[in-house]
Structures are given as C-alpha cells and as structure tokens.
Design a protein around this motif. Structure first.
Motif, PDB file in Angstrom:
ATOM      1  N   LYS A  73       0.821  -1.217   0.000  1.00 30.55           N
ATOM      2  CA  LYS A  73       0.000   0.000   0.000  1.00 30.55           C
ATOM      3  C   LYS A  73       0.847   1.256   0.000  1.00 30.55           C
ATOM      4  N   LEU A 248      12.346   9.637   6.700  1.00 22.96           N
ATOM      5  CA  LEU A 248      11.163   8.823   6.393  1.00 22.96           C
ATOM      6  C   LEU A 248      11.292   8.048   5.086  1.00 22.96           C
ATOM      7  N   VAL A 266       6.491   3.879   6.565  1.00 21.35           N
ATOM      8  CA  VAL A 266       6.047   4.658   7.721  1.00 21.35           C
ATOM      9  C   VAL A 266       5.555   6.046   7.285  1.00 21.35           C
ATOM     10  N   HIS A 267       6.153   6.570   6.209  1.00 15.17           N
ATOM     11  CA  HIS A 267       5.836   7.949   5.826  1.00 15.17           C
ATOM     12  C   HIS A 267       4.436   8.105   5.260  1.00 15.17           C
ATOM     13  N   GLY A 268       4.031   9.376   5.121  1.00 17.01           N
ATOM     14  CA  GLY A 268       2.727   9.689   4.559  1.00 17.01           C
ATOM     15  C   GLY A 268       2.813  10.047   3.085  1.00 17.01           C
ATOM     16  N   SER A 269       1.789  10.755   2.617  1.00 13.28           N
ATOM     17  CA  SER A 269       1.642  11.009   1.173  1.00 13.28           C
ATOM     18  C   SER A 269       2.479  12.197   0.692  1.00 13.28           C
ATOM     19  N   ALA A 270       3.193  12.842   1.614  1.00  9.19           N
ATOM     20  CA  ALA A 270       4.146  13.921   1.289  1.00  9.19           C
ATOM     21  C   ALA A 270       3.617  14.884   0.216  1.00  9.19           C
ATOM     22  N   ALA A 279      10.398  11.841  -4.796  1.00 11.01           N
ATOM     23  CA  ALA A 279      10.265  11.079  -3.543  1.00 11.01           C
ATOM     24  C   ALA A 279      11.177   9.858  -3.566  1.00 11.01           C
ATOM     25  N   ASN A 280      11.599   9.472  -2.385  1.00 10.55           N
ATOM     26  CA  ASN A 280      12.430   8.264  -2.254  1.00 10.55           C
ATOM     27  C   ASN A 280      11.514   7.029  -2.213  1.00 10.55           C
TER      28      ASN A 280
HETATM   29  P1  NAI Z   1       4.716  12.773   5.466  1.00 11.08           P
HETATM   30  O1  NAI Z   1       5.356  11.538   5.985  1.00 11.08           O
HETATM   31  O2  NAI Z   1       3.868  12.610   4.271  1.00 11.08           O
HETATM   32  O3  NAI Z   1       5.847  13.862   5.139  1.00 11.08           O
HETATM   33  C1  NAI Z   1       6.705  14.413   6.139  1.00 11.08           C
HETATM   34  C2  NAI Z   1       7.956  14.994   5.462  1.00 11.08           C
HETATM   35  O4  NAI Z   1       8.771  13.915   4.986  1.00 11.08           O
HETATM   36  C3  NAI Z   1       7.626  15.849   4.242  1.00 11.08           C
HETATM   37  O5  NAI Z   1       8.524  16.924   4.178  1.00 11.08           O
HETATM   38  C4  NAI Z   1       7.850  14.902   3.070  1.00 11.08           C
HETATM   39  O6  NAI Z   1       8.226  15.539   1.870  1.00 11.08           O
HETATM   40  C5  NAI Z   1       8.976  14.011   3.578  1.00 11.08           C
HETATM   41  N1  NAI Z   1       8.842  12.653   3.018  1.00 11.08           N
HETATM   42  C6  NAI Z   1       7.934  11.708   3.351  1.00 11.08           C
HETATM   43  N2  NAI Z   1       8.120  10.620   2.615  1.00 11.08           N
HETATM   44  C7  NAI Z   1       9.154  10.863   1.796  1.00 11.08           C
HETATM   45  C8  NAI Z   1       9.819  10.098   0.796  1.00 11.08           C
HETATM   46  N3  NAI Z   1       9.433   8.849   0.476  1.00 11.08           N
HETATM   47  N4  NAI Z   1      10.849  10.662   0.125  1.00 11.08           N
HETATM   48  C9  NAI Z   1      11.265  11.892   0.426  1.00 11.08           C
HETATM   49  N5  NAI Z   1      10.678  12.677   1.368  1.00 11.08           N
HETATM   50  C10 NAI Z   1       9.636  12.154   2.055  1.00 11.08           C
HETATM   51  O7  NAI Z   1       3.894  13.381   6.680  1.00 11.08           O
HETATM   52  P2  NAI Z   1       2.819  14.561   6.706  1.00 11.08           P
HETATM   53  O8  NAI Z   1       3.216  15.658   5.784  1.00 11.08           O
HETATM   54  O9  NAI Z   1       2.653  14.831   8.124  1.00 11.08           O
HETATM   55  O10 NAI Z   1       1.483  13.890   6.168  1.00 11.08           O
HETATM   56  C11 NAI Z   1       0.995  14.015   4.855  1.00 11.08           C
HETATM   57  C12 NAI Z   1      -0.246  13.171   4.702  1.00 11.08           C
HETATM   58  O11 NAI Z   1       0.083  11.770   4.814  1.00 11.08           O
HETATM   59  C13 NAI Z   1      -1.324  13.435   5.758  1.00 11.08           C
HETATM   60  O12 NAI Z   1      -2.567  13.466   5.094  1.00 11.08           O
HETATM   61  C14 NAI Z   1      -1.241  12.229   6.674  1.00 11.08           C
HETATM   62  O13 NAI Z   1      -2.471  11.943   7.284  1.00 11.08           O
HETATM   63  C15 NAI Z   1      -0.828  11.149   5.697  1.00 11.08           C
HETATM   64  N6  NAI Z   1      -0.153   9.993   6.317  1.00 11.08           N
HETATM   65  C16 NAI Z   1      -0.435   8.771   5.811  1.00 11.08           C
HETATM   66  C17 NAI Z   1       0.204   7.667   6.286  1.00 11.08           C
HETATM   67  C18 NAI Z   1      -0.150   6.346   5.687  1.00 11.08           C
HETATM   68  O14 NAI Z   1      -0.815   6.284   4.671  1.00 11.08           O
HETATM   69  N7  NAI Z   1       0.296   5.249   6.261  1.00 11.08           N
HETATM   70  C19 NAI Z   1       1.212   7.757   7.342  1.00 11.08           C
HETATM   71  C20 NAI Z   1       1.497   9.099   7.757  1.00 11.08           C
HETATM   72  C21 NAI Z   1       0.834  10.179   7.265  1.00 11.08           C
END
Ligand code: NAI
Length: 345
Positions: A73, A248, A266-270, A279-280
C-alpha cells in the motif's frame, strides 16, 4: 525474467495518494525486474478512491484484501482537523491488523549522526487514542477517549515477545505513561510484564516512562532492541526513530492481523513533493521486501525470499555506490533510483 510458465500469486496493490502512485510504480518496476511472481490486483483507497467511488475505502478494496490476504500500500492522505476519518485507521480496524512492525536500521552509504542503530518498533495498531471516539461535551469542551482492552494489550505483548524470539532479538523495552494514565497505560504495561514473566523469561524486559525513554533514545538509540508501544506513542516514536537512519524515505513497515497483512512505508503522502518524481521509493521497496519474506515464511515458497534478498543486496549496493535520492543528499529522481537498483539486481 520470463514469467510465462511461473504460477503467479495474486496480491493487492493500493497506489495511495500524493507521492503514492510515483513510488508504487517505481517499486513494482523493481519487483518485476527481479522476477517476482506476483500478479497485482490494483485497488484504490484514500482520496484516489473518493473521486472514483464516493468512499475512501471502497468495498471492492476490502473484498480484494480479504481474497488475497496481502497488500502493498502507498500512503493515503487524511485531512487535518476536519473531513473524513483516516483510511489507514479504517483499514487497520477492518482487518484487525493489530501489530505494526517498523524495523529501523542504518543503511550502507547513508551517513547520519547515529551508528549501530538496529531496532524494531512494535506498535499496537487498533486501540489507544486512535479509537476515534471523540465528542463535544458542551460547546468549547471536546474530548477524545483512550481505549485499552485486556485482550488488545495481551495480544500485542505476546506478538512482540513471539517476534523477538523468532528474530533472535534480546530485549524488549516498553514505553508508557502509566504514572499518569494509570488505567490504560497501566494495563498495557501489566500485560507486557505478564507476558515476559509467564511465557518469555529469556527475553530481557525493561520499561521506561516515555518522556525519559525518548531522551535515552536520542542520546543512544543503539541501546534499544525491540520497542513495544501503544498506538499513539508508536506512531510518534516511529518518525522520531526514522530520523536516526536517514529519515522517512528509508523506514519500511508492515501491519499484521491474524489472517491479513498490509505492507506500507512509515511515511505519509508527502503532498509537499507529490507529482515531482523526487520522492524516495526505498521505504516502500523495503516494505515490499518485508512482504516477500512474509510470503516465504507463511506459504513456504522460497522464491519470494530469494527475490527479497536479491533486491535488498541491490539497493544496498546502489546506496554504497552513492546512488541516492535528494532526501539522502543525492541527486536522483524517484525512477532513476529505481533504475539504479534494477541495474544491480
Ligand atoms: P509525510 O510523511 O507525508 O511527510 C513528512 C515529510 O517527509 C515531508 O517533508 C515529506 O516531503 C517528507 N517525506 C515523506 N516521505 C518521503 C519520501 N518517500 N521521500 C522523500 N521525502 C519524504 O507526513 P505529513 O506531511 O505529516 O502527512 C501528509 C499526509 O500523509 C497526511 O494526510 C497524513 O495523514 C498522511 N499519512 C499517511 C500515512 C499512511 O498512509 N500510512 C502515514 C502518515 C501520514
């Protein structure tokens, strides 16, 4: 690899929102190049599904996961402070995916302030403050209910000790706030202590009040092995620990229930970098590797585990050769990094 005569296992692919479609495309490209015999049943969740079907978690997606038992996912967006409830939380509840596992390790070629980090976060995934029980008591007064059940606390404690035993881990540390939340965190702590004393005395066990535990974490994460946390603490501490090893972009995850498993980073949709091919994809690729190993462990097909090992060795080599995306100080785009991994398979 020619897959014409190989019997294909089906699995669900959920591209997700934001960077999700870019990184899932990149990851599927690597898995295909590695000859992974999976036929992807593509379904939608999150904003992508809302546009199409009017629901963030369509029945067709639920049915497909029920049928195939495993899913890879991408991240799904949840609006902040308003709007629909998290599709991630709904998925975890629908399939009772009570154990989230996030391995956090230093990677070759990724320099950080911390060395020798090799810990695993086990997060309770269905209870705590993520129960979604919130209400307005009276205008200007709102409350959110923290739920802990004996069944839920016991099963995650046993899951963590079983995992530690199978993976030859030595120690479990529980982070809690049972000095303040005496009933909920108290129950969580008691169930972990009981599991240790009654069934797993050979795994070392310790507990720490979470604030002091976080201080110890940032001082020296290498002193921890398996961290066991309730839902909210596990969510927060996962991102904190990602910071030890490069951020992340490099921390994978899996959500396990009794019969289904969903693998996701672990990360979100950035949204800040979505649609730019920067994105990585590594965290999702590592989650896919976890999925392949899980398929071998659960279904006995060695080919998945062998492909997992080839992919792991290939991304390790790519990183060692300095092939990195921007979040790790490199210059590669999402698809260029995936290509660098494919070249090293
Ligand atoms: P995020 O994890 O999406 O991003 C936080 C920071 O990390 C941002 O600056 C982003 O650009 C960077 N980042 C994240 N993944 C990256 C990657 N693969 N490569 C490079 N940079 C990366 O967290 P944020 O902004 O708090 O949330 C964004 C949305 O994602 C929200 O709607 C949140 O609810 C959702 N979310 C979904 C998750 C899931 O589907 N399991 C988990 C965490 C958040």
């Amino acid at each position: 690899m020619n897959l014409a005569n190989v019997s294909m296992r089906k699995a669900v692919l959920i591209p997700g929102d934001g960077i999700g479609p870019e990184i899932t495309d990149a990851v599927i490209g690597v898995l295909d190049a590695a000859g992974v015999a999976i036929e992807w049943d593509r379904h939608y969740a999150g904003l992508a599904a809302l546009d199409d079907s009017g629901d963030v978690l369509p029945q067709a997606t639920i049915d497909a996961i029920t049928r195939h038992k495993v899913a890879l996912k991408g991240p799904c967006t949840t609006p902040v402070g308003e709007g629909f409830a998290s599709v991630n939380v709904r998925l975890r509840k629908t399939f009772n995916l009570y154990a989230a596992v996030r391995p956090v390790r230093n990677l070759p070629g990724v320099e950080t302030r911390y060395q020798n980090v090799d810990l695993v976060i086990v997060r309770e995934n269905t209870e705590g403050l993520y129960s979604g029980v919130e209400n307005e008591v009276t205008p200007g007064v709102v409350m959110s209910m923290k739920v802990a059940t004996e069944t839920g606390c016991r099963r995650i404690a046993h899951w963590a000790f079983r995992y530690a035993t199978q993976r030859k881990r030595k120690k479990i540390t529980v982070f809690h706030k049972a000095n303040i939340m005496k009933m909920t965190d108290g129950l969580f702590l008691r169930m972990a202590e009981n599991a240790h004393k009654k069934d797993y005395p050979n795994i070392r066990y310790e507990s720490a009040i979470i604030d002091a535990g976080c201080m110890r974490l940032v001082q020296d994460p290498s002193q921890f092995d398996v961290l066991l946390l309730e839902n909210l603490y596990g969510d927060v501490v996962s991102d904190l620990c990602a910071g030890f090893v490069g951020g992340l972009g490099v921390v994978p995850g899996a959500n396990f229930g009794e019969t289904e498993a969903i693998f996701e980073a672990v990360h979100g949709s950035a949204p800040d970098i979505a649609g730019r091919n920067v994105a990585n994809p590594l965290a999702l690729l590592m989650s896919a590797v976890m999925m392949l190993n899980y398929l071998t462990e659960n279904e006995g097909d060695e080919a998945f585990g062998q492909a997992a090992e080839r992919i792991r060795a290939a991304y390790d080599r790519a990183l060692t050769d300095g092939e990195k995306t921007r979040d790790l100080g490199g210059t590669l785009d999402t698809d260029q990094f995936a290509q660098a991994v494919v070249q090293r398979l």
